[in-house]
Scaffold this active site. Structure first.
Site, mmCIF file in Angstrom:
data_model
loop_
_atom_site.group_PDB
_atom_site.id
_atom_site.type_symbol
_atom_site.label_atom_id
_atom_site.label_comp_id
_atom_site.label_asym_id
_atom_site.label_seq_id
_atom_site.Cartn_x
_atom_site.Cartn_y
_atom_site.Cartn_z
ATOM 1 N N CYS A 2 121.134 -5.835 44.682
ATOM 2 C CA CYS A 2 122.831 -5.965 45.050
ATOM 3 C C CYS A 2 123.341 -6.757 43.894
ATOM 4 C CB CYS A 2 122.972 -6.695 46.326
ATOM 5 S SG CYS A 2 122.236 -5.763 47.774
ATOM 6 N N ARG A 27 121.671 -3.060 39.468
ATOM 7 C CA ARG A 27 121.077 -3.774 40.702
ATOM 8 C C ARG A 27 120.882 -3.427 41.947
ATOM 9 N NH1 ARG A 27 121.117 -9.282 38.905
ATOM 10 N NH2 ARG A 27 120.773 -10.071 40.961
ATOM 11 N N TRP A 70 121.875 -2.508 47.375
ATOM 12 C CA TRP A 70 120.571 -2.102 47.367
ATOM 13 C C TRP A 70 119.898 -2.538 48.896
ATOM 14 C CZ3 TRP A 70 115.473 -3.714 48.459
ATOM 15 C CH2 TRP A 70 114.659 -2.628 47.931
ATOM 16 N N ASN A 96 124.267 -11.121 49.017
ATOM 17 C CA ASN A 96 122.964 -10.495 48.142
ATOM 18 C C ASN A 96 121.748 -11.463 48.727
ATOM 19 O OD1 ASN A 96 120.690 -9.706 46.541
ATOM 20 N ND2 ASN A 96 121.662 -10.891 44.727
ATOM 21 N N GLY A 97 120.786 -10.768 49.385
ATOM 22 C CA GLY A 97 119.442 -11.572 50.080
ATOM 23 C C GLY A 97 119.342 -11.099 51.255
ATOM 24 N N GLU A 479 100.715 0.750 33.050
ATOM 25 C CA GLU A 479 102.302 0.894 32.816
ATOM 26 C C GLU A 479 102.675 2.142 32.608
ATOM 27 O OE1 GLU A 479 104.609 -1.002 33.141
ATOM 28 O OE2 GLU A 479 106.222 -0.324 31.774
ATOM 29 N N LYS A 483 105.611 3.871 34.671
ATOM 30 C CA LYS A 483 106.827 4.516 34.050
ATOM 31 C C LYS A 483 106.945 5.751 34.672
ATOM 32 C CE LYS A 483 108.428 1.914 33.026
ATOM 33 N NZ LYS A 483 108.280 0.686 33.143
ATOM 34 N N GLU A 486 108.399 5.802 38.275
ATOM 35 C CA GLU A 486 109.363 5.283 38.567
ATOM 36 C C GLU A 486 110.491 6.330 38.219
ATOM 37 O OE1 GLU A 486 110.250 0.879 37.333
ATOM 38 O OE2 GLU A 486 109.054 1.807 36.007
ATOM 39 N N HIS A 502 83.642 6.447 39.527
ATOM 40 C CA HIS A 502 83.602 5.584 40.722
ATOM 41 C C HIS A 502 84.644 6.206 41.821
ATOM 42 C CE1 HIS A 502 80.466 3.097 39.182
ATOM 43 N NE2 HIS A 502 81.315 3.124 38.171
ATOM 44 N N LYS A 597 116.866 -3.036 39.642
ATOM 45 C CA LYS A 597 116.380 -3.842 38.395
ATOM 46 C C LYS A 597 115.845 -4.980 38.679
ATOM 47 C CE LYS A 597 116.212 -4.139 33.778
ATOM 48 N NZ LYS A 597 114.854 -3.351 33.214
HETATM 49 C C1 G6P Z 1 111.746 -4.285 39.133
HETATM 50 C C2 G6P Z 1 111.931 -3.558 37.963
HETATM 51 C C3 G6P Z 1 110.761 -3.577 36.852
HETATM 52 C C4 G6P Z 1 110.386 -4.828 36.876
HETATM 53 C C5 G6P Z 1 110.162 -5.738 37.990
HETATM 54 C C6 G6P Z 1 109.843 -7.046 37.748
HETATM 55 O O1 G6P Z 1 110.859 -3.820 40.017
HETATM 56 O O2 G6P Z 1 112.607 -2.300 38.114
HETATM 57 O O3 G6P Z 1 111.263 -2.807 35.773
HETATM 58 O O4 G6P Z 1 109.084 -4.973 36.026
HETATM 59 O O5 G6P Z 1 111.243 -5.630 38.921
HETATM 60 O O6 G6P Z 1 111.048 -7.656 37.316
HETATM 61 P P1 G6P Z 1 111.160 -8.950 36.371
HETATM 62 O O7 G6P Z 1 112.674 -9.203 35.945
HETATM 63 O O8 G6P Z 1 110.595 -10.032 36.978
HETATM 64 O O9 G6P Z 1 110.440 -8.607 34.963
#
Ligand code: G6P
Length: 602
Positions: A2, A27, A70, A96-97, A479, A483, A486, A502, A597
């Site tokens: 948010c 956000r 969000w 927000n929260g 990672e 990606k 996501e 395994h 984000k």
């Molecule tokens: C969200 C973002 C990710 C990020 C994660 C941790 O899920 O979409 O890209 O890695 O938060 O965020 P931070 O700001 O703590 O790195």
């Protein structure tokens, strides 16, 4: 999670608020809304552009609050969009929260005649403030009394038609700052919405509340005790967060990797090439030298960067390292002993679980460090010491350049601590020399992006993917898979290649491609055997390597480097691959569905 903006000043509030919402849209983008003083509320489901179509842009109003959502409580429909109000529509609030005890307060308010129109926890707070405002006749008093009753996390901005020249902002667990301009204030969840107007920022801390008019502010604890707060000058420009001619932020941010590495290492490798200077760690260098264990915490990509950190810290610094999801660390009972250190990795510096993990460590008397990108963020402020990544603002929800800079920062920390302990000058020099070569090597990879795009088009319709790697490249397999998940919504899993037998091997057939990260390193032969095992089960393999083995259905070649730096190069094609798959599928690359984000709620 948010985005909040509030404006009070001498400009038309509608245009400042709308611009702010666009800047904060990363956000959350489920719905958006604006309440201008003296006007009706405007709300729309979906992204901010839907709200823009409805907004009365010529409104002369110079005060207002706005929100991009969000969703947590209640679906992303118009009635759940903020701002929310009390039943009499006298008090308006953006939040927000999460208000955890909203149910009991709601029941109590309903008995008093309040009528709720949304499914949100936030509306409960708006209603409560309105009721208390009627009782006390003071908006400030009403907000303070309401906040004394709620449990949970909030960043809020409150306005009222009855006190039209005041905004009230308060924070507990969700970021909030005041941009201080000439005869104007912009309140926002992050500096991105403020920097166009002013670089002078006042960060609110948890438990603080600000009463703002167009030319004054007072900050106090929620119990009313007034506070003197510092104003911080932020020195990066808003231009650095614009797209610069790229179609998407994700593409721009991947392409920035060479420059980002230069920024992360700038001034930190000493002219002798054998030592690292990290100003943010100097005060704690003795603790680092003598530490017996480092616990790394993070979420999402930051957690995977932490896993890479484990490999290099153990290699160069010789310190045992544990890596935890911050959300697990904070709820189990981590055994933290005197002399140990907790290190948080976070791009935003605002992730709720990571912040809470740090607080838990501090409660137990443990030294806390941060590897943080966002300057002045909560984690940067609350940790005892740390290192900024200097990757610049990252806007695309999927982290790319910040992840690269996290790896580089962790590598620098490993060498720095290593040199305080037993790492030889020659071994330090070897890796530091190679770090300096990485920007050029990444540029070479970026020049091959057209061929990665073709590969992405070839593989875009597969439903499943496996990413495998070993040793330093194991975290990168995780990672790379994240990606793809996501931004393309393809099911992808990352695995240590040694684990294939395994379980995962059972899934492999011609419809289940595998991306194998197999540089010519100390585990190359083993990676090749694992790859052969997949091929003999009709699995299609894409190999990322610095040598051509000819055994993959497809091959992505990258320059050679040291084993410890190879993940930093190998990750680039994986980021590009995910980006191009998303593009080929016509998806919203920068704003994947259901994500945000900055995750400021648990
Ligand atoms: C969200 C973002 C990710 C990020 C994660 C941790 O899920 O979409 O890209 O890695 O938060 O965020 P931070 O700001 O703590 O790195």
């Amino acid at each position: 999670m948010c985005g909040i903006v509030g404006y009070i000043g001498n400009k038309k509030a509608s245009s400042v608020l709308l611009k702010g919402l666009f800047d904060l849209e990363y956000r959350g983008y489920d719905s958006a809304g604006i309440k201008l003083q003296g006007e009706e509320v405007y709300k729309a489901a979906g992204p901010v552009k839907n709200l823009e179509k409805k907004l009365h842009k010529n409104s002369p109003s110079q005060v207002g609050i706005a929100h991009t959502r969000w969703a947590t409580h209640g679906p992303p429909v118009e009635k759940n969009a903020h701002p929310h109000s009390g039943t009499k529509r006298n008090v308006w609030l953006v939040h927000n929260g999460i208000i955890e005890n909203y149910k009991s307060i709601k029941e109590e308010l309903e008995k008093k005649g309040c009528v709720f129109i949304s499914d949100t926890d936030s509306e409960v707070l708006a209603q409560l403030i309105e009721v208390l405002f009627e009782e006390s006749g003071s908006l400030e008093q009403a907000v303070r009394s309401a906040l004394a009753r709620v449990e949970g996390a909030y960043g809020i901005v409150v306005s009222s038609e009855k006190e039209p020249d005041v905004l009230i902002a308060a924070r507990m667990g969700s970021p909030l700052l005041l941009g201080i301009g000439e005869g104007e204030y912009i309140v926002a969840s992050d500096a991105a919405a403020v920097l166009k107007y002013t670089k002078d920022i006042l960060y609110l801390e948890d438990g603080e509340l600000a009463v703002i008019t167009k030319d004054s502010h007072r900050v106090m604890c929620t119990n009313g005790k007034e506070l003197q707060k510092d104003i911080v000058r932020i020195d990066h420009d808003i231009e650095v967060v614009q797209k610069d001619g790229f179609e998407h932020y994700m593409e721009k941010e991947i392409m920035e990797a060479p420059e980002v590495i230069l920024n992360t290492i700038r001034g930190r490798i000493l002219p002798n090439g054998e030592d690292v200077r990290l100003g943010g760690l100097e005060d704690v260098h003795e603790d680092l030298r003598d530490t017996t264990r480092i616990h790394i915490v993070g979420c999402g990509s930051a957690y995977y960067a932490g896993l890479y950190g484990k490999y290099v810290l153990e290699k160069f610094a010789g310190i045992p390292v544990d890596v935890d999801y911050a959300s697990e660390f904070r709820y189990r009972n981590p055994v933290l002993q005197k002399g140990e250190i907790v290190l948080a990795v976070s791009q935003s510096g605002e992730t709720a679980d990571t912040l809470e993990a740090i607080r838990e460590a501090k409660r137990k008397g443990i030294l806390t460090l941060g590897v943080v990108n966002s300057v002045g963020s909560s984690i940067a402020r609350e940790t005892d010491a740390g290192v900024y990544n200097h990757a610049g603002p990252e806007i695309s929800v999927a982290s790319t350049k910040a992840f690269i800079s996290q790896m580089v920062a962790l590598l620098l920390i490993a060498v720095y601590i290593g040199r305080l302990r037993s790492l030889s000058k020659a071994d330090a020099k070897e890796v530091l020399d190679e770090i300096k070569n990485l920007p050029d090597k990444i540029s070479e990879i970026l020049q091959t992006s057209a061929s990665i795009k073709k590969l992405a088009e070839k593989y875009k319709d597969y439903k499943d993917f496996l990413y495998i790697g070993r040793k330093y490249n194991f975290p990168i397999a995780l990672e790379g898979a994240l990606k793809l998940k996501e931004v393309s919504y393809i099911h992808a899993e990352g695995y240590g290649a040694g684990e294939m037998k395994h379980g995962p091997l059972a899934m492999i057939d011609k419809n289940f491609p595998v991306l194998a990260i197999a540089p010519k390193d100390s585990v190359y032969e083993k990676m090749i055997s694992n790859t052969e095992e997949i091929r003999s089960r009709n699995g299609k393999v894409i190999i990322v390597s610095d040598v051509s083995s000819g055994i993959g259905e497809d091959e992505i070649l990258v320059p050679s480097t040291l084993e410890q730096t190879s993940p930093i190069l190998n990750l680039i094609p994986l980021q590009l691959f995910a980006y191009y798959v998303s593009l080929a599928k016509g998806l919203d690359v920068d704003r994947p569905r259901n994500l945000a984000k900055s995750v400021t709620v648990e």
